[in-house]
Design a protein around this motif. Sequence first.
Motif, short mmCIF file in Angstrom:
data_model
loop_
_atom_site.label_atom_id
_atom_site.label_comp_id
_atom_site.label_asym_id
_atom_site.label_seq_id
_atom_site.Cartn_x
_atom_site.Cartn_y
_atom_site.Cartn_z
N LEU A 113 0.83 -1.20 0.00
CA LEU A 113 0.00 0.00 0.00
C LEU A 113 0.87 1.26 0.00
O LEU A 113 0.56 2.25 -0.69
CB LEU A 113 -0.93 -0.01 1.21
N ASP A 114 1.96 1.23 0.75
CA ASP A 114 2.87 2.38 0.78
C ASP A 114 3.45 2.65 -0.59
O ASP A 114 3.59 3.81 -1.00
CB ASP A 114 4.00 2.13 1.78
N LEU A 115 3.82 1.59 -1.31
CA LEU A 115 4.42 1.75 -2.63
C LEU A 115 3.41 2.15 -3.69
O LEU A 115 3.68 3.01 -4.53
CB LEU A 115 5.13 0.46 -3.05
N ALA A 116 2.24 1.52 -3.65
CA ALA A 116 1.26 1.73 -4.73
C ALA A 116 0.35 2.92 -4.49
O ALA A 116 -0.09 3.56 -5.44
CB ALA A 116 0.43 0.46 -4.91
N TYR A 117 0.06 3.21 -3.21
CA TYR A 117 -0.93 4.25 -2.93
C TYR A 117 -0.39 5.37 -2.03
O TYR A 117 -1.11 6.35 -1.80
CB TYR A 117 -2.17 3.62 -2.27
N SER A 118 0.81 5.23 -1.54
CA SER A 118 1.45 6.26 -0.72
C SER A 118 0.52 6.76 0.38
O SER A 118 0.14 6.01 1.26
CB SER A 118 1.90 7.40 -1.64
N HIS A 119 0.12 8.05 0.31
CA HIS A 119 -0.72 8.62 1.37
C HIS A 119 -2.21 8.58 1.02
O HIS A 119 -3.00 9.32 1.60
CB HIS A 119 -0.30 10.07 1.62
N GLN A 120 -2.59 7.71 0.11
CA GLN A 120 -3.99 7.66 -0.34
C GLN A 120 -4.77 6.51 0.31
O GLN A 120 -5.77 6.07 -0.23
CB GLN A 120 -4.05 7.52 -1.87
N TYR A 121 -4.31 6.05 1.44
CA TYR A 121 -5.02 4.94 2.09
C TYR A 121 -4.92 5.07 3.61
O TYR A 121 -4.06 5.78 4.15
CB TYR A 121 -4.42 3.60 1.66
#
Length: 345
Positions: A320-328
């Motif tokens: 999630l950190d790699l794919a969505y960064s701060h969007q989750y």
Amino acid sequence: MNDIKEKHLLSTFVFDKKYQVWRHVLFIAFAAVITFNQVLIAYQDCQVVLGNDIYLIGGSSLMTYLTVMYFNYFYLTAKFLLRDRIWSYLIITMICMLSLPVLSLWIEYGVRNWANLNHRIADYSSPLILVDILSTSVITLICFCGISLILLYRTWSLTNQHVSVLEIEHLTSELKKLKGQITPEFLSRALHHASLWTIKDPQKTNDILLKLSELLRYQLYDAQQEKTLLNSELLYVTKFISLEKRCRPILESQLKIDKQHHYHQISPMLLLTLVQTFIKESNSLEISSNVENNMLTFLCKSHSITGALEDQLISIRKRLDLAYSHQYILQLETGSVTLKLALCH
């Protein structure tokens, strides 16, 4: 907008390899204009006497300057400046810069003696000549350093681009490593139950193998894409739970999945991996999913889990950190996991 476009075109012309020949042509043209202008000024009192020989003098002077310029461009800059040997570069360059005006004066002195012309400079040993040489050398040095700085900036820019490409490749590789997969334990359990029902109920075996093949096909093909439809991901979450219940009859599940998300996309195998991780520790499962204002809220809950699953969800959080960064937002509580995720179309 036009200013941005012009800057882009200028940087492309300065740095792009396909314009390399044109850059050198333009550079030589400027050098020729400046050099011949200096020669015409130096010999303005005797141009008629020299005739066409003045162009020979100008050509010789141009070749001398170009030789030193390209020596600086191809050798000094690469050998010293780009290797952080700045002082060596400045000393050698300054020697070259001092040599050029001295050589020009020496050529002028020889030409005027050869043609029996009056000398423009009354005393070649005058201190003012040294001042003139130094000022000319400094101006020439600035021009040469400007060319070197362009080359230095181009090298730095290309290095940064290369580093960026490596970083992107590294992140892509990390994402591929972290992409969820059907666990070997689940595959083994599904195949074991399929074999048990081979004689008693062949139709049940076919159903298990069919659902398993659909899950594997999703993993092998759809999961290789960067994004997949949210509906597809939720569909395979449902199929996974259905197959798990076939293999574990004691599993109780309750699904509240809103599947009316025709255009939303999500990273493949993300929700499936979350459910698969959560279901390992559980004999009862509640799953709810809904989308509001392009924000997915996905909840996994179980009354049979008495603690948080932080350790089991480390790889999912990294992904999630790699794919969505701060969007989750990933909320872990006792017996529940809630994922809030910004979706794209």
